[in-house]
Design a protein around this motif. Structure first.
Motif, PDB file in Angstrom:
ATOM      1  N   ASP A 135       0.826  -1.202   0.000  1.00 21.21           N
ATOM      2  CA  ASP A 135       0.000   0.000   0.000  1.00 21.21           C
ATOM      3  C   ASP A 135       0.868   1.263   0.000  1.00 21.21           C
ATOM      4  O   ASP A 135       0.620   2.211  -0.748  1.00 21.21           O
ATOM      5  CB  ASP A 135      -0.905  -0.017   1.239  1.00 21.21           C
ATOM      6  CG  ASP A 135      -1.890   1.122   1.237  1.00 21.21           C
ATOM      7  OD1 ASP A 135      -2.904   1.011   0.534  1.00 21.21           O
ATOM      8  OD2 ASP A 135      -1.631   2.140   1.913  1.00 21.21           O
ATOM      9  N   THR A 136       1.897   1.241   0.829  1.00 17.82           N
ATOM     10  CA  THR A 136       2.776   2.402   0.936  1.00 17.82           C
ATOM     11  C   THR A 136       3.538   2.617  -0.370  1.00 17.82           C
ATOM     12  O   THR A 136       3.699   3.755  -0.835  1.00 17.82           O
ATOM     13  CB  THR A 136       3.776   2.189   2.094  1.00 17.82           C
ATOM     14  OG1 THR A 136       3.035   1.879   3.266  1.00 17.82           O
ATOM     15  CG2 THR A 136       4.608   3.424   2.332  1.00 17.82           C
ATOM     16  N   ALA A 137       3.990   1.520  -0.971  1.00 22.21           N
ATOM     17  CA  ALA A 137       4.741   1.635  -2.226  1.00 22.21           C
ATOM     18  C   ALA A 137       3.891   2.307  -3.305  1.00 22.21           C
ATOM     19  O   ALA A 137       4.366   3.189  -4.034  1.00 22.21           O
ATOM     20  CB  ALA A 137       5.198   0.253  -2.687  1.00 22.21           C
ATOM     21  N   VAL A 138       2.627   1.931  -3.385  1.00 21.43           N
ATOM     22  CA  VAL A 138       1.760   2.523  -4.414  1.00 21.43           C
ATOM     23  C   VAL A 138       1.605   4.033  -4.175  1.00 21.43           C
ATOM     24  O   VAL A 138       1.691   4.838  -5.110  1.00 21.43           O
ATOM     25  CB  VAL A 138       0.382   1.828  -4.437  1.00 21.43           C
ATOM     26  CG1 VAL A 138      -0.581   2.568  -5.349  1.00 21.43           C
ATOM     27  CG2 VAL A 138       0.527   0.376  -4.888  1.00 21.43           C
ATOM     28  N   ALA A 139       1.408   4.409  -2.919  1.00 25.26           N
ATOM     29  CA  ALA A 139       1.241   5.840  -2.620  1.00 25.26           C
ATOM     30  C   ALA A 139       2.494   6.628  -2.980  1.00 25.26           C
ATOM     31  O   ALA A 139       2.426   7.688  -3.615  1.00 25.26           O
ATOM     32  CB  ALA A 139       0.903   6.027  -1.145  1.00 25.26           C
ATOM     33  N   LEU A 140       3.654   6.103  -2.603  1.00 27.74           N
ATOM     34  CA  LEU A 140       4.888   6.842  -2.867  1.00 27.74           C
ATOM     35  C   LEU A 140       5.142   6.962  -4.377  1.00 27.74           C
ATOM     36  O   LEU A 140       5.559   8.020  -4.865  1.00 27.74           O
ATOM     37  CB  LEU A 140       6.078   6.181  -2.168  1.00 27.74           C
ATOM     38  CG  LEU A 140       6.022   6.235  -0.635  1.00 27.74           C
ATOM     39  CD1 LEU A 140       7.234   5.533  -0.017  1.00 27.74           C
ATOM     40  CD2 LEU A 140       5.928   7.679  -0.107  1.00 27.74           C
ATOM     41  N   LEU A 141       4.859   5.886  -5.106  1.00 27.45           N
ATOM     42  CA  LEU A 141       5.016   5.953  -6.563  1.00 27.45           C
ATOM     43  C   LEU A 141       4.097   7.019  -7.160  1.00 27.45           C
ATOM     44  O   LEU A 141       4.500   7.780  -8.045  1.00 27.45           O
ATOM     45  CB  LEU A 141       4.695   4.603  -7.209  1.00 27.45           C
ATOM     46  CG  LEU A 141       5.786   3.535  -7.172  1.00 27.45           C
ATOM     47  CD1 LEU A 141       5.267   2.235  -7.784  1.00 27.45           C
ATOM     48  CD2 LEU A 141       7.037   4.003  -7.920  1.00 27.45           C
ATOM     49  N   ALA A 142       2.862   7.066  -6.672  1.00 25.51           N
ATOM     50  CA  ALA A 142       1.930   8.078  -7.178  1.00 25.51           C
ATOM     51  C   ALA A 142       2.490   9.475  -6.923  1.00 25.51           C
ATOM     52  O   ALA A 142       2.467  10.341  -7.804  1.00 25.51           O
ATOM     53  CB  ALA A 142       0.565   7.916  -6.526  1.00 25.51           C
ATOM     54  N   GLY A 143       3.023   9.689  -5.728  1.00 24.88           N
ATOM     55  CA  GLY A 143       3.611  10.988  -5.410  1.00 24.88           C
ATOM     56  C   GLY A 143       4.792  11.314  -6.321  1.00 24.88           C
ATOM     57  O   GLY A 143       4.941  12.444  -6.793  1.00 24.88           O
ATOM     58  N   MET A 144       5.612  10.303  -6.580  1.00 28.04           N
ATOM     59  CA  MET A 144       6.800  10.524  -7.420  1.00 28.04           C
ATOM     60  C   MET A 144       6.424  10.804  -8.867  1.00 28.04           C
ATOM     61  O   MET A 144       7.190  11.417  -9.615  1.00 28.04           O
ATOM     62  CB  MET A 144       7.714   9.294  -7.361  1.00 28.04           C
ATOM     63  CG  MET A 144       8.430   9.169  -6.028  1.00 28.04           C
ATOM     64  SD  MET A 144       9.070   7.518  -5.734  1.00 28.04           S
ATOM     65  CE  MET A 144      10.321   7.416  -6.999  1.00 28.04           C
ATOM     66  N   ALA A 145       5.256  10.341  -9.278  1.00 28.43           N
ATOM     67  CA  ALA A 145       4.806  10.632 -10.639  1.00 28.43           C
ATOM     68  C   ALA A 145       4.207  12.029 -10.728  1.00 28.43           C
ATOM     69  O   ALA A 145       4.401  12.743 -11.711  1.00 28.43           O
ATOM     70  CB  ALA A 145       3.776   9.596 -11.076  1.00 28.43           C
ATOM     71  N   ILE A 146       3.486  12.417  -9.680  1.00 26.85           N
ATOM     72  CA  ILE A 146       2.669  13.630  -9.773  1.00 26.85           C
ATOM     73  C   ILE A 146       3.447  14.918  -9.506  1.00 26.85           C
ATOM     74  O   ILE A 146       3.331  15.899 -10.249  1.00 26.85           O
ATOM     75  CB  ILE A 146       1.457  13.505  -8.829  1.00 26.85           C
ATOM     76  CG1 ILE A 146       0.461  12.511  -9.454  1.00 26.85           C
ATOM     77  CG2 ILE A 146       0.792  14.849  -8.585  1.00 26.85           C
ATOM     78  CD1 ILE A 146      -0.570  11.969  -8.508  1.00 26.85           C
ATOM     79  N   PHE A 147       4.273  14.953  -8.453  1.00 22.49           N
ATOM     80  CA  PHE A 147       4.885  16.241  -8.097  1.00 22.49           C
ATOM     81  C   PHE A 147       5.839  16.815  -9.146  1.00 22.49           C
ATOM     82  O   PHE A 147       5.840  18.030  -9.375  1.00 22.49           O
ATOM     83  CB  PHE A 147       5.483  16.189  -6.693  1.00 22.49           C
ATOM     84  CG  PHE A 147       4.398  16.199  -5.660  1.00 22.49           C
ATOM     85  CD1 PHE A 147       3.605  17.327  -5.489  1.00 22.49           C
ATOM     86  CD2 PHE A 147       4.098  15.073  -4.914  1.00 22.49           C
ATOM     87  CE1 PHE A 147       2.550  17.339  -4.579  1.00 22.49           C
ATOM     88  CE2 PHE A 147       3.056  15.067  -4.005  1.00 22.49           C
ATOM     89  CZ  PHE A 147       2.279  16.199  -3.838  1.00 22.49           C
ATOM     90  N   PRO A 148       6.628  15.970  -9.821  1.00 25.73           N
ATOM     91  CA  PRO A 148       7.445  16.548 -10.894  1.00 25.73           C
ATOM     92  C   PRO A 148       6.586  17.244 -11.967  1.00 25.73           C
ATOM     93  O   PRO A 148       6.947  18.309 -12.456  1.00 25.73           O
ATOM     94  CB  PRO A 148       8.164  15.328 -11.475  1.00 25.73           C
ATOM     95  CG  PRO A 148       8.249  14.359 -10.328  1.00 25.73           C
ATOM     96  CD  PRO A 148       6.969  14.555  -9.571  1.00 25.73           C
ATOM     97  N   ILE A 149       5.424  16.651 -12.269  1.00 25.23           N
ATOM     98  CA  ILE A 149       4.547  17.284 -13.266  1.00 25.23           C
ATOM     99  C   ILE A 149       4.016  18.610 -12.726  1.00 25.23           C
ATOM    100  O   ILE A 149       3.941  19.609 -13.442  1.00 25.23           O
ATOM    101  CB  ILE A 149       3.369  16.343 -13.618  1.00 25.23           C
ATOM    102  CG1 ILE A 149       3.904  15.002 -14.135  1.00 25.23           C
ATOM    103  CG2 ILE A 149       2.444  16.989 -14.631  1.00 25.23           C
ATOM    104  CD1 ILE A 149       2.824  13.981 -14.449  1.00 25.23           C
ATOM    105  N   VAL A 150       3.673  18.615 -11.435  1.00 23.82           N
ATOM    106  CA  VAL A 150       3.184  19.844 -10.806  1.00 23.82           C
ATOM    107  C   VAL A 150       4.209  20.969 -10.991  1.00 23.82           C
ATOM    108  O   VAL A 150       3.883  22.071 -11.459  1.00 23.82           O
ATOM    109  CB  VAL A 150       2.928  19.619  -9.296  1.00 23.82           C
ATOM    110  CG1 VAL A 150       2.691  20.940  -8.569  1.00 23.82           C
ATOM    111  CG2 VAL A 150       1.735  18.677  -9.096  1.00 23.82           C
ATOM    112  N   PHE A 151       5.471  20.668 -10.643  1.00 24.26           N
ATOM    113  CA  PHE A 151       6.479  21.744 -10.679  1.00 24.26           C
ATOM    114  C   PHE A 151       6.892  22.093 -12.099  1.00 24.26           C
ATOM    115  O   PHE A 151       7.147  23.258 -12.403  1.00 24.26           O
ATOM    116  CB  PHE A 151       7.683  21.357  -9.826  1.00 24.26           C
ATOM    117  CG  PHE A 151       7.320  21.213  -8.368  1.00 24.26           C
ATOM    118  CD1 PHE A 151       6.733  22.281  -7.687  1.00 24.26           C
ATOM    119  CD2 PHE A 151       7.514  20.025  -7.691  1.00 24.26           C
ATOM    120  CE1 PHE A 151       6.355  22.158  -6.356  1.00 24.26           C
ATOM    121  CE2 PHE A 151       7.152  19.884  -6.355  1.00 24.26           C
ATOM    122  CZ  PHE A 151       6.566  20.949  -5.691  1.00 24.26           C
TER     123      PHE A 151
END
Ligand code: PHE
Length: 443
Positions: free
Chosen positions: A266-282
């Motif tokens: 569960d934690t791995a999926v959340a962290l991967l999602a974060g790693m995909a999304i924040f670079p796009i945000v910035f």
């Protein structure tokens, strides 16, 4: 007692089936939709650390407790608590804890279904090529158009609720096992692909820094509460979802190892999602604190710009819908199991009734963002941690040691002692202190 006792709702076919179902419950919108946006709203790294700590110190011990209680009681959480209370000769009022969970599950599903409906709407948008070559601003407009259309939202909310209740009506064991078996690995692969895309945005390191570099000056009491509440939400804890799944678990399965595995995935999926999304945000100058629309305003940019993005976009949102479905089922299963156990009503009628009530309440979220915020705060930040606090106290102090020990059947004494200490003292104290902190007791 438990050697002969079986659930009237059937059992999982194996340990692996339970792992799949519980992972299906845990991994959902919480990981991919909620984790990134609340991390964005709460300043990033420090919030993530508090969340990870809560998963390890509070979440895992309580997951073990819930699964164990379910397997020993073999009924819906309300009746399980009654049985276990009797077995321990404790005060009858403990069964209200089961009620707290049933109500929490029902309230959560009401808004969960609306958000899952957004994901369904995005399957269609991806399919019709709406993302292709669009700028960040155009992608944002797609989202605000959906927000401005109650009709569309109600339509998808309805489709999602009907699908959920159709699965629940058939009994959760059969289809769920098969669906999750292909779902989880595929979701993982697609998230990796998105992370690979994030590496090409030029803001990858900035995204990682936001996610992992702690700045504790950003943390307020409410951020700590949100991080803790999210640990419960994302692991499906504090309301009986894992307990009811535990009640379908055959004997002889190691509950502790299984829980660590599920929490890890569960934690791995959340962290991967974060790693995909924040670079796009910035990379696109978007706001990390954009709120519940964050994934819908970022990921389509990736799909619109990568090669093969059409296919991956469709796949991703389809998988997200399935991940939401396998969580939604577990949110309402305790309530449906309760109706079936206590009244002369079959699964189908119980599902239709519960589904309808949930659907009506969901309209609140369709029409009002502040309704959603209040529901989310009430359930994830207050009800789940409170439920978890009492579950921990029950497993640690009310149940007899010989029973918990027999049910967990850990190979070595140390593991049991560690669990028992965490669940009896550390987890309840942590939840209690965070509540006090938010109430401003520490000034
Ligand atoms: N864990 C699910 C998710 O992260 C949500 C959920 C909460 C499911 C509570 C069941 C119980 O999406």
């Amino acid at each position: 007692m438990t050697d002969t006792k079986k659930s009237i709702h059937g059992e999982w076919s194996s340990r692996f089936a339970f792992i799949l179902a519980a992972t299906g419950s845990a991994v959902g919108l919480g990981n991919i939709w909620k984790f990134p946006y609340i991390t964005g709203e709460n300043g990033g790294g420090a919030f993530v650390i508090v969340y990870l700590l809560c998963v390890a110190v509070i979440g895992i011990p309580i997951m073990i407790a819930e699964t164990m209680m379910g397997r020993r009681g073999r009924q819906c959480p309300i009746n399980t608590l009654e049985t276990l209370t009797e077995e321990a000769g404790a005060n009858k009022n403990w069964h209200y804890l089961g009620w707290l969970g049933v109500v929490a599950g029902f309230l959560i599903l009401s808004y969960y279904s609306v958000i899952a409906g957004w994901a369904m709407a995005y399957v269609v948008k991806a399919f019709t090529g709406s993302f292709s070559g669009e700028s960040a601003a155009q992608i944002s407009t797609l989202f605000s158009d959906l927000q401005a259309s109650p009709v569309q939202q109600i339509f998808w909310h309805t489709v999602f609720m009907v699908t959920t209740m159709a699965v629940v009506a058939r009994g959760v064991q059969g289809g769920l096992e098969k669906a999750v078996r292909f779902l989880m690995p595929s979701l993982f692969v697609l998230l990796m692909l998105l992370v690979a895309y994030a590496m090409t945005t030029g803001a990858y390191m900035q995204g990682l820094e936001f996610l992992f570099k702690p700045d504790f000056s950003e943390m307020t009491g409410d951020s700590v509460l949100t991080a803790m509440g999210h640990a419960f939400f994302t692991l499906s804890l504090g309301m009986g979802a894992i307990m009811v799944y535990g009640s379908y678990l055959p004997k002889g399965v190691s509950i502790a190892k299984t829980s660590v595995l599920i929490a890890g995935a569960d934690t791995a999926v959340a962290l991967l999602a974060g790693m995909a999304i924040f670079p796009i945000v910035f990379a696109h100058g978007l706001e990390a604190s954009a709120g519940p629309g964050l994934i819908f305003q970022t990921l389509p940019i990736a799909f619109g710009n990568m090669s093969g993005g059409w296919l991956f976009g469709v796949l991703f949102f389809v998988l997200l819908v399935f991940a939401a479905l396998s969580s939604a089922i577990s949110l309402i299963e305790p309530a449906v199991a309760w109706v079936v156990e206590n009244y002369d009503v079959d699964r189908k009628k119980a599902s239709i009734g519960m589904g309808f009530l949930t659907w009506v309440l969901g309209l609140g979220t369709v029409f009002s963002g502040s309704f959603f915020e209040k529901m989310d705060y009430l359930t994830a930040n207050l009800m789940l941690p409170l439920g978890g606090l009492f579950i921990a106290l029950f497993a640690g102090h009310v149940m007899l040691q010989k029973h918990t020990q027999a049910e967990l059947a850990l190979d070595n004494e140390t593991e049991y002692v560690v669990w028992k200490f965490l669940v009896s003292y550390i987890a309840p104290a942590a939840v209690f202190l965070v509540f006090l902190h938010v109430l401003g007791v520490f000034g």
